[in-house]
Scaffold this motif. Structure first.
Motif, PDB file in Angstrom:
ATOM      1  N   LEU A  74       1.162  -1.448   0.072  1.00  0.00           N
ATOM      2  CA  LEU A  74       0.348  -0.193   0.223  1.00  0.00           C
ATOM      3  C   LEU A  74       0.459   1.401  -0.347  1.00  0.00           C
ATOM      4  CD1 LEU A  74      -3.038  -0.856   2.228  1.00  0.00           C
ATOM      5  CD2 LEU A  74      -3.092  -0.517  -0.224  1.00  0.00           C
ATOM      6  N   SER A  75       2.191   1.271   0.816  1.00  0.00           N
ATOM      7  CA  SER A  75       2.642   2.201   0.600  1.00  0.00           C
ATOM      8  C   SER A  75       3.073   3.056  -0.696  1.00  0.00           C
ATOM      9  CB  SER A  75       4.003   1.945   1.752  1.00  0.00           C
ATOM     10  OG  SER A  75       4.491   0.823   2.364  1.00  0.00           O
ATOM     11  N   GLN A  76       3.576   1.596  -0.955  1.00  0.00           N
ATOM     12  CA  GLN A  76       4.045   2.069  -2.844  1.00  0.00           C
ATOM     13  C   GLN A  76       3.071   2.418  -3.600  1.00  0.00           C
ATOM     14  OE1 GLN A  76       5.063  -1.918  -4.422  1.00  0.00           O
ATOM     15  NE2 GLN A  76       6.141  -0.843  -6.661  1.00  0.00           N
ATOM     16  N   MET A  77       1.785   2.102  -3.341  1.00  0.00           N
ATOM     17  CA  MET A  77       0.570   2.443  -4.348  1.00  0.00           C
ATOM     18  C   MET A  77       0.310   4.084  -3.608  1.00  0.00           C
ATOM     19  SD  MET A  77      -3.222   1.751  -3.908  1.00  0.00           S
ATOM     20  CE  MET A  77      -3.410   2.811  -2.185  1.00  0.00           C
ATOM     21  N   TRP A  78       0.644   4.259  -2.525  1.00  0.00           N
ATOM     22  CA  TRP A  78       0.301   5.129  -2.472  1.00  0.00           C
ATOM     23  C   TRP A  78       1.668   6.223  -2.523  1.00  0.00           C
ATOM     24  CZ3 TRP A  78      -4.520   6.263  -1.125  1.00  0.00           C
ATOM     25  CH2 TRP A  78      -5.190   5.548  -0.456  1.00  0.00           C
ATOM     26  N   GLU A  80       3.182   6.447  -5.154  1.00  0.00           N
ATOM     27  CA  GLU A  80       3.246   6.280  -6.357  1.00  0.00           C
ATOM     28  C   GLU A  80       1.868   7.274  -7.115  1.00  0.00           C
ATOM     29  OE1 GLU A  80       2.362   2.660  -8.160  1.00  0.00           O
ATOM     30  OE2 GLU A  80       4.766   1.964  -8.228  1.00  0.00           O
ATOM     31  N   LEU A  81       1.262   7.412  -6.235  1.00  0.00           N
ATOM     32  CA  LEU A  81      -0.160   8.163  -7.049  1.00  0.00           C
ATOM     33  C   LEU A  81       0.187   9.609  -6.331  1.00  0.00           C
ATOM     34  CD1 LEU A  81      -2.873   5.606  -5.080  1.00  0.00           C
ATOM     35  CD2 LEU A  81      -2.386   6.860  -7.921  1.00  0.00           C
ATOM     36  N   ILE A  82       1.613   9.852  -4.589  1.00  0.00           N
ATOM     37  CA  ILE A  82       1.576  11.598  -5.101  1.00  0.00           C
ATOM     38  C   ILE A  82       2.310  12.001  -5.576  1.00  0.00           C
ATOM     39  CG2 ILE A  82       3.033  12.533  -3.488  1.00  0.00           C
ATOM     40  CD1 ILE A  82       1.741  10.264  -1.343  1.00  0.00           C
ATOM     41  N   THR A  83       2.946  10.885  -6.763  1.00  0.00           N
ATOM     42  CA  THR A  83       4.044  11.060  -7.549  1.00  0.00           C
ATOM     43  C   THR A  83       2.992  11.636  -9.040  1.00  0.00           C
ATOM     44  OG1 THR A  83       5.607   9.923  -6.696  1.00  0.00           O
ATOM     45  CG2 THR A  83       5.931  10.314  -8.896  1.00  0.00           C
ATOM     46  N   ASN A  84       2.388  11.295  -8.586  1.00  0.00           N
ATOM     47  CA  ASN A  84       1.517  11.461 -10.149  1.00  0.00           C
ATOM     48  C   ASN A  84       0.537  12.416 -10.472  1.00  0.00           C
ATOM     49  OD1 ASN A  84       2.065   8.782 -11.502  1.00  0.00           O
ATOM     50  ND2 ASN A  84       0.064   8.162 -10.876  1.00  0.00           N
ATOM     51  N   ALA A  85      -0.234  12.787  -8.482  1.00  0.00           N
ATOM     52  CA  ALA A  85      -0.803  14.205  -8.582  1.00  0.00           C
ATOM     53  C   ALA A  85       0.641  15.099  -8.372  1.00  0.00           C
ATOM     54  CB  ALA A  85      -1.570  13.629  -7.296  1.00  0.00           C
ATOM     55  N   SER A  86       1.754  14.931  -7.978  1.00  0.00           N
ATOM     56  CA  SER A  86       2.399  16.099  -7.671  1.00  0.00           C
ATOM     57  C   SER A  86       3.008  16.519  -9.720  1.00  0.00           C
ATOM     58  CB  SER A  86       3.980  15.774  -7.557  1.00  0.00           C
ATOM     59  OG  SER A  86       4.543  15.112  -8.028  1.00  0.00           O
ATOM     60  N   ALA A 113       0.369  13.572   2.817  1.00  0.00           N
ATOM     61  CA  ALA A 113       0.374  14.349   1.425  1.00  0.00           C
ATOM     62  C   ALA A 113      -0.707  13.433   0.423  1.00  0.00           C
ATOM     63  CB  ALA A 113       1.873  13.650   1.130  1.00  0.00           C
ATOM     64  N   PHE A 114      -1.482  11.835   0.777  1.00  0.00           N
ATOM     65  CA  PHE A 114      -2.314  11.524   0.175  1.00  0.00           C
ATOM     66  C   PHE A 114      -3.493  12.951   0.267  1.00  0.00           C
ATOM     67  CE2 PHE A 114      -5.795   8.947  -2.065  1.00  0.00           C
ATOM     68  CZ  PHE A 114      -4.981   9.108  -2.949  1.00  0.00           C
ATOM     69  N   GLN A 115      -3.526  13.153   2.052  1.00  0.00           N
ATOM     70  CA  GLN A 115      -5.245  13.320   2.209  1.00  0.00           C
ATOM     71  C   GLN A 115      -4.931  15.292   2.352  1.00  0.00           C
ATOM     72  OE1 GLN A 115      -5.249  12.888   6.805  1.00  0.00           O
ATOM     73  NE2 GLN A 115      -4.341  11.122   6.581  1.00  0.00           N
ATOM     74  N   VAL A 116      -3.499  15.650   2.344  1.00  0.00           N
ATOM     75  CA  VAL A 116      -3.966  16.863   1.388  1.00  0.00           C
ATOM     76  C   VAL A 116      -3.887  17.273  -0.495  1.00  0.00           C
ATOM     77  CG1 VAL A 116      -1.877  18.459   1.019  1.00  0.00           C
ATOM     78  CG2 VAL A 116      -2.244  17.875   2.946  1.00  0.00           C
ATOM     79  N   ILE A 117      -3.578  15.932  -1.173  1.00  0.00           N
ATOM     80  CA  ILE A 117      -4.200  16.187  -2.281  1.00  0.00           C
ATOM     81  C   ILE A 117      -5.570  15.947  -2.201  1.00  0.00           C
ATOM     82  CG2 ILE A 117      -4.695  14.340  -4.605  1.00  0.00           C
ATOM     83  CD1 ILE A 117      -0.969  13.782  -3.896  1.00  0.00           C
ATOM     84  N   LEU A 118      -6.167  15.298  -1.902  1.00  0.00           N
ATOM     85  CA  LEU A 118      -7.351  14.699  -1.220  1.00  0.00           C
ATOM     86  C   LEU A 118      -7.995  16.454  -0.882  1.00  0.00           C
ATOM     87  CD1 LEU A 118      -8.468  11.263   0.285  1.00  0.00           C
ATOM     88  CD2 LEU A 118      -8.603  11.973  -2.243  1.00  0.00           C
ATOM     89  N   VAL A 119      -7.996  16.679  -0.317  1.00  0.00           N
ATOM     90  CA  VAL A 119      -9.214  17.729   0.486  1.00  0.00           C
ATOM     91  C   VAL A 119      -8.532  18.941  -0.901  1.00  0.00           C
ATOM     92  CG1 VAL A 119      -8.157  20.166   1.825  1.00  0.00           C
ATOM     93  CG2 VAL A 119      -8.291  18.114   2.670  1.00  0.00           C
TER      94      VAL A 119
END
Length: 127
Positions: A74-78, A80-86, A113-119
């Motif tokens: 899950l940490s790898q998945m998160w 990758e998503l954080i990188t995609n968002a940035s 970091a992902f919670q920040v993206i969701l906000v």
């Protein structure tokens, strides 16, 4: 039944096909037009319905690849998503898929970091 209703709705949108009332099988053209991203954002298409549709397509020889490849932590998945968002390349389908995967694995941890993206998404037009 729900999977069939979702497929009927998508048939109209993706192929212009007008499915009949009652029992119906999706055309190969429709199955080839389906994507995991499309299913993840379709009304009434939750994880169970999505799995039924993916299995149905697989039985017809059509593979619908998952939004987020299975496996890995899950940490790898998160990460990758954080990188995609940035990079500005995060889709709502990826978000939905990640949250569904996290729920399935009963994870109680979502990185800050992902919670920040969701906000940001909830407060503005992120995509």
């Amino acid at each position: 039944m729900r999977a069939q209703n979702v497929l009927k709705e998508l048939a109209v949108e993706l192929t212009g096909e007008q499915p009949p009332k009652g029992t119906w099988s999706p055309s190969r053209e429709l199955l080839l037009a389906l994507t995991a991203e499309r299913l993840a954002t379709t009304r009434n298409c939750g994880p169970h319905t999505m799995r039924e549709i993916v299995d149905w397509a697989q039985g017809c020889g059509v593979t619908i690849k998952p939004v987020i490849p299975p496996g890995g932590s899950l940490s790898q998945m998160w990460g990758e998503l954080i990188t995609n968002a940035s990079e500005g390349a995060l889709t709502s389908a990826e978000i939905a898929s990640a949250l569904q995967r996290s729920i399935r694995r009963k994870s109680v941890r979502i990185p800050i970091a992902f919670q920040v993206i969701l906000v940001k998404i909830l407060l503005s037009n992120f995509e």
